[in-house]
Write an enzyme that holds these catalytic residues in place. Structure first.
Site, PDB file in Angstrom:
ATOM      1  N   ARG A 182       0.871  -1.186  -0.048  1.00 40.43           N
ATOM      2  CA  ARG A 182       0.003  -0.010  -0.120  1.00 40.43           C
ATOM      3  C   ARG A 182       0.957   1.281  -0.093  1.00 40.43           C
ATOM      4  O   ARG A 182       2.204   1.080   0.395  1.00 40.43           O
ATOM      5  CB  ARG A 182      -0.730   0.143   1.404  1.00 40.43           C
ATOM      6  CG  ARG A 182      -2.297  -0.415   1.202  1.00 40.43           C
ATOM      7  CD  ARG A 182      -2.657  -0.232   2.748  1.00 40.43           C
ATOM      8  NE  ARG A 182      -3.666  -1.337   3.037  1.00 40.43           N
ATOM      9  CZ  ARG A 182      -4.998  -1.638   2.752  1.00 40.43           C
ATOM     10  NH1 ARG A 182      -5.406  -0.576   2.109  1.00 40.43           N
ATOM     11  NH2 ARG A 182      -5.586  -2.631   3.129  1.00 40.43           N
TER      12      ARG A 182
ATOM     13  N   THR B 136      -5.102  -2.476   6.726  1.00 36.83           N
ATOM     14  CA  THR B 136      -6.629  -2.355   6.783  1.00 36.83           C
ATOM     15  C   THR B 136      -7.252  -1.349   7.865  1.00 36.83           C
ATOM     16  O   THR B 136      -7.817  -0.599   7.685  1.00 36.83           O
ATOM     17  CB  THR B 136      -7.460  -3.764   6.819  1.00 36.83           C
ATOM     18  OG1 THR B 136      -6.903  -4.676   5.848  1.00 36.83           O
ATOM     19  CG2 THR B 136      -8.892  -3.733   6.753  1.00 36.83           C
ATOM     20  N   CYS B 137      -6.822  -1.726   9.156  1.00 40.16           N
ATOM     21  CA  CYS B 137      -7.035  -1.150  10.338  1.00 40.16           C
ATOM     22  C   CYS B 137      -6.856   0.278  10.217  1.00 40.16           C
ATOM     23  O   CYS B 137      -8.029   1.045  10.192  1.00 40.16           O
ATOM     24  CB  CYS B 137      -6.445  -1.613  11.522  1.00 40.16           C
ATOM     25  SG  CYS B 137      -6.614  -0.620  12.867  1.00 40.16           S
TER      26      CYS B 137
ATOM     27  N   VAL C 148     -20.134  -6.897  13.568  1.00 36.56           N
ATOM     28  CA  VAL C 148     -19.642  -5.704  13.964  1.00 36.56           C
ATOM     29  C   VAL C 148     -19.645  -4.519  12.825  1.00 36.56           C
ATOM     30  O   VAL C 148     -20.107  -3.412  13.187  1.00 36.56           O
ATOM     31  CB  VAL C 148     -18.164  -5.949  14.414  1.00 36.56           C
ATOM     32  CG1 VAL C 148     -17.737  -4.830  14.939  1.00 36.56           C
ATOM     33  CG2 VAL C 148     -18.015  -7.221  15.166  1.00 36.56           C
TER      34      VAL C 148
ATOM     35  N   VAL D 143     -29.768 -13.886   2.929  1.00 40.42           N
ATOM     36  CA  VAL D 143     -29.697 -13.073   1.448  1.00 40.42           C
ATOM     37  C   VAL D 143     -29.419 -14.095   0.278  1.00 40.42           C
ATOM     38  O   VAL D 143     -28.263 -14.883   0.428  1.00 40.42           O
ATOM     39  CB  VAL D 143     -28.806 -11.901   1.511  1.00 40.42           C
ATOM     40  CG1 VAL D 143     -28.501 -11.397   0.008  1.00 40.42           C
ATOM     41  CG2 VAL D 143     -29.410 -11.101   2.453  1.00 40.42           C
TER      42      VAL D 143
ATOM     43  N   ALA E 207     -21.407  -7.039   4.521  1.00 40.97           N
ATOM     44  CA  ALA E 207     -20.564  -7.278   5.961  1.00 40.97           C
ATOM     45  C   ALA E 207     -20.833  -8.626   6.392  1.00 40.97           C
ATOM     46  O   ALA E 207     -21.283  -8.820   7.607  1.00 40.97           O
ATOM     47  CB  ALA E 207     -21.288  -6.170   7.021  1.00 40.97           C
TER      48      ALA E 207
ATOM     49  N   GLY F 264     -18.582 -10.960   6.801  1.00 44.35           N
ATOM     50  CA  GLY F 264     -17.185 -11.482   7.293  1.00 44.35           C
ATOM     51  C   GLY F 264     -16.145 -11.260   6.514  1.00 44.35           C
ATOM     52  O   GLY F 264     -16.414 -10.670   5.304  1.00 44.35           O
TER      53      GLY F 264
ATOM     54  N   HIS G 211     -15.997   8.299  42.377  1.00 42.65           N
ATOM     55  CA  HIS G 211     -17.452   8.899  41.955  1.00 42.65           C
ATOM     56  C   HIS G 211     -17.297  10.087  41.214  1.00 42.65           C
ATOM     57  O   HIS G 211     -16.575  10.984  42.170  1.00 42.65           O
ATOM     58  CB  HIS G 211     -18.167   8.735  43.267  1.00 42.65           C
ATOM     59  CG  HIS G 211     -19.642   9.370  43.112  1.00 42.65           C
ATOM     60  ND1 HIS G 211     -20.724   8.622  42.668  1.00 42.65           N
ATOM     61  CD2 HIS G 211     -20.219  10.381  43.416  1.00 42.65           C
ATOM     62  CE1 HIS G 211     -21.672   9.364  42.544  1.00 42.65           C
ATOM     63  NE2 HIS G 211     -21.580  10.431  43.191  1.00 42.65           N
TER      64      HIS G 211
HETATM   65  P1  NAI Z   1     -19.172 -10.837  11.306  1.00 41.12           P
HETATM   66  O1  NAI Z   1     -18.727 -12.307  11.074  1.00 41.12           O
HETATM   67  O2  NAI Z   1     -18.914  -9.949  12.557  1.00 41.12           O
HETATM   68  O3  NAI Z   1     -20.657 -10.748  10.983  1.00 41.12           O
HETATM   69  C1  NAI Z   1     -21.278 -11.379   9.716  1.00 41.12           C
HETATM   70  C2  NAI Z   1     -22.726 -11.385   9.863  1.00 41.12           C
HETATM   71  O4  NAI Z   1     -23.338 -11.756   8.624  1.00 41.12           O
HETATM   72  C3  NAI Z   1     -23.128 -12.844  10.796  1.00 41.12           C
HETATM   73  O5  NAI Z   1     -23.953 -12.201  11.805  1.00 41.12           O
HETATM   74  C4  NAI Z   1     -23.759 -13.549   9.797  1.00 41.12           C
HETATM   75  O6  NAI Z   1     -24.610 -14.401  10.362  1.00 41.12           O
HETATM   76  C5  NAI Z   1     -24.201 -12.621   8.707  1.00 41.12           C
HETATM   77  N1  NAI Z   1     -24.557 -13.407   7.478  1.00 41.12           N
HETATM   78  C6  NAI Z   1     -23.695 -14.027   6.813  1.00 41.12           C
HETATM   79  N2  NAI Z   1     -24.098 -14.845   5.580  1.00 41.12           N
HETATM   80  C7  NAI Z   1     -25.593 -13.839   5.586  1.00 41.12           C
HETATM   81  C8  NAI Z   1     -26.469 -14.100   4.445  1.00 41.12           C
HETATM   82  N3  NAI Z   1     -26.413 -14.899   3.444  1.00 41.12           N
HETATM   83  N4  NAI Z   1     -27.610 -13.240   4.875  1.00 41.12           N
HETATM   84  C9  NAI Z   1     -27.637 -12.738   5.874  1.00 41.12           C
HETATM   85  N5  NAI Z   1     -26.853 -12.665   6.856  1.00 41.12           N
HETATM   86  C10 NAI Z   1     -25.546 -13.111   6.516  1.00 41.12           C
HETATM   87  O7  NAI Z   1     -18.365 -10.118  10.009  1.00 41.12           O
HETATM   88  P2  NAI Z   1     -18.140  -8.526   9.588  1.00 41.12           P
HETATM   89  O8  NAI Z   1     -18.976  -7.679  10.428  1.00 41.12           O
HETATM   90  O9  NAI Z   1     -18.259  -8.557   8.231  1.00 41.12           O
HETATM   91  O10 NAI Z   1     -16.939  -8.383  10.283  1.00 41.12           O
HETATM   92  C11 NAI Z   1     -15.598  -8.933   9.854  1.00 41.12           C
HETATM   93  C12 NAI Z   1     -14.567  -9.264  10.870  1.00 41.12           C
HETATM   94  O11 NAI Z   1     -13.976  -7.673  11.122  1.00 41.12           O
HETATM   95  C13 NAI Z   1     -15.034  -9.651  12.016  1.00 41.12           C
HETATM   96  O12 NAI Z   1     -14.149 -10.586  12.434  1.00 41.12           O
HETATM   97  C14 NAI Z   1     -14.916  -8.667  13.102  1.00 41.12           C
HETATM   98  O13 NAI Z   1     -14.687  -8.966  14.236  1.00 41.12           O
HETATM   99  C15 NAI Z   1     -13.830  -7.681  12.618  1.00 41.12           C
HETATM  100  N6  NAI Z   1     -14.189  -6.300  12.875  1.00 41.12           N
HETATM  101  C16 NAI Z   1     -13.919  -5.999  13.927  1.00 41.12           C
HETATM  102  C17 NAI Z   1     -14.327  -4.521  14.257  1.00 41.12           C
HETATM  103  C18 NAI Z   1     -14.252  -4.039  15.892  1.00 41.12           C
HETATM  104  O14 NAI Z   1     -13.538  -4.862  16.381  1.00 41.12           O
HETATM  105  N7  NAI Z   1     -14.909  -3.202  16.216  1.00 41.12           N
HETATM  106  C19 NAI Z   1     -14.921  -3.469  13.313  1.00 41.12           C
HETATM  107  C20 NAI Z   1     -14.962  -4.152  12.153  1.00 41.12           C
HETATM  108  C21 NAI Z   1     -14.688  -5.473  11.890  1.00 41.12           C
END
Ligand code: NAI
Length: 463
Positions: free
Chosen positions: A35, A41-42, A179, A233, A266, A268, A442
């Protein structure tokens, strides 16, 4: 040919932290990054830009919904979306620049370009070959889509495209209530988009504490997010400016079509190790496409290590950082260690959600006798003073016999910062009584943590 003790591939939080620790331990270190800027990415398209947008839109939400009540009258600010994105870019620049400064300060060479490993002990970048006694792969992850959904980063976007939309969409469909879906869904809901989150499971943030899931969804609904739960979906069709999201309710019935201007996928992320030449090297992979490592982050090829999102475990920047430091220590002949049972997880919505350790359900499923102490932020003076008491709580789960803290969940103001008190307690094997006997200032939000600890014993004071 330049020669190093360690070459780290990838300058995300795992890689750059690893490189700094290697240099601090006296190892001649280089980092390879393709990059334009360091931080992975973070810093470039993940945690940091999303937090900048969450912060600006949180202030907007406060101005629109809470200022008048607190005696702050007048017109709410209007949104200059381009300026909001410029602010986000400024924040990215400060952070990526900071990492570049740290590389220079620690005399770490930044080899610009994309790396491959032609053989153990060698790293190729462009036409140059570099020698390294040790190679650490920290190449991270990329967004994963689902069958029938193609990300074009215009109408159907990943988190990367969602940070750069040319205009605020009228209708945003979010696939996945994890998330990313909830953080970025919140951003656009606050900006006035009609946001619909479609989730396959029956609860948001699958795997999280059930009480938190219920409260979290209710609070987000109040903030204007719409949820379609238990729906898979199937496909997304796009025209030039619109999309049609087709989903199938799990309980049966007809396929439903949802119109949207933008669709955020979103669902995963997946480990990223393409182009490194791992196949030819014979590096063992897991069934899920991660690089297989032992408990010292070594692959099956001597001198090649891997850390972060590209190996097993939660895809979290801080987990990668911990592994980065630990593997540096292993390479330097010390004892690197990561306590995987105390890795916090935080969702940076308002309120924040933070968890650590095991959930009540998981412990019960293991047949463990647990005690649960819960304290609502409605009993916390500080949370009330800032209008963030509603619906939030601290929950501590302990071993019913020993009182040792096994897990915790917080939904409420500054949860992401407060969780660390419980992380430290768990790291030291503390009991809930230890936390309950600790004087807490407090009025602070942290008093709610103490009250939840008291709830594991003779009871909290303010409920
Ligand atoms: P995620 O794994 O947290 O959530 C994906 C969601 O999509 C799940 O709830 C799943 O059931 C749903 N899903 C999957 N296929 C589907 C379908 N066909 N139809 C409907 N729903 C469906 O993944 P996410 O939010 O994309 O995050 C990716 C990674 O990045 C994770 O490991 C997360 O921990 C990390 N991350 C962490 C952050 C933080 O710590 N604040 C911020 C952003 C990402």
């Amino acid at each position: 040919m330049a020669s190093y003790d360690v070459i780290v591939i990838g300058a995300g939080p795992g890689g750059y932290v690893c490189a700094i620790r290697c240099a601090q331990l006296g190892l001649k270190t280089a980092i390879v990054e393709g990059r334009e800027t360091l931080g992975g990415t973070c810093l470039n398209v993940g945690c940091i830009p999303s937090k900048a947008l969450l912060h600006s839109t949180h202030l907007l939400h406060e101005a629109e919904h809470n200022f008048a009540h607190m005696g702050l009258k007048g017109k709410s600010p209007s949104v200059d979306w381009d300026q909001m994105k410029a602010y986000k870019d400024e924040v990215i620049g400060q952070n990526t620049g900071g990492v570049e400064f740290l590389m220079k300060k620690n005399k770490i060479d930044w080899i610009k370009g994309w790396a491959s490993i032609p053989e153990a002990g060698k790293v190729k970048v462009g036409d140059d070959l570099h020698e390294a006694k040790n190679i650490v792969i920290a190449s991270g992850s990329v967004p994963a889509s689902i069958p029938g959904v193609e990300i074009d980063e215009k109408i159907v976007v990943s988190s990367t495209g969602a940070l750069e939309l040319p205009k605020i969409p009228k209708k945003l469909a979010v696939i996945g209530a994890g998330v990313i879906g909830l953080e970025l869904g919140s951003v656009y809901a606050r900006l006035g988009s009609e946001v619909t989150v479609i989730e396959y499971m029956d609860a948001v943030c699958p795997g999280m504490d059930k009480d938190v899931q219920r409260s979290f969804k209710r609070i987000l609904e109040k903030q204007g997010l719409n949820f379609v739960m238990g729906a898979a979906v199937q496909s997304v069709e796009t025209s030039k400016t619109k999309a049609k999201v087709k989903y199938q309710p799990k309980k049966g019935g007809d396929e439903v079509v949802l119109d949207a201007d933008v669709v955020l996928v979103a669902t995963g992320r997946k480990p990223y190790s393409e182009g490194l030449g791992l196949d030819a090297l014979g590096v063992k992979m897991t069934e899920r496409g991660q690089i297989a490592t032992d408990d010292r982050w070594s692959t099956n090829v001597k001198g090649i290590y891997a850390i972060g999102d590209v190996i097993e475990g939660p895809m979290l920047a801080h987990k990668a950082e911990d592994e980065g430091m630990a593997v540096a220590e292993v390479i330097a002949g010390k004892h690197g260690h990561v306590n995987y049972s105390v890795i916090p997880g935080v969702v940076y919505t308002t309120p924040e959600v933070a968890t650590v350790g095991q959930t009540e359900d998981a412990l019960k499923a293991e047949g463990k006798k647990v005690k649960v102490g819960k304290f609502m932020f409605m009993g916390n003076a500080r949370a009330k003073a800032v209008g963030q008491a509603e619906g939030g709580f601290v929950k501590i789960i302990t071993d019913a016999e020993t009182d040792r803290i096994l897990g915790a969940a917080i939904i409420g103001p500054a949860a992401g910062d407060m969780i660390h008190e419980l992380c430290v307690a768990m790291e030291f094997g503390a009991s809930a009584e230890d936390v309950a006997l600790t004087c807490h200032a407090h009025p602070t939000y942290s008093e709610a943590v103490r009250e939840a600890a008291l709830a594991c014993g003779d009871g909290p004071i303010h409920s």
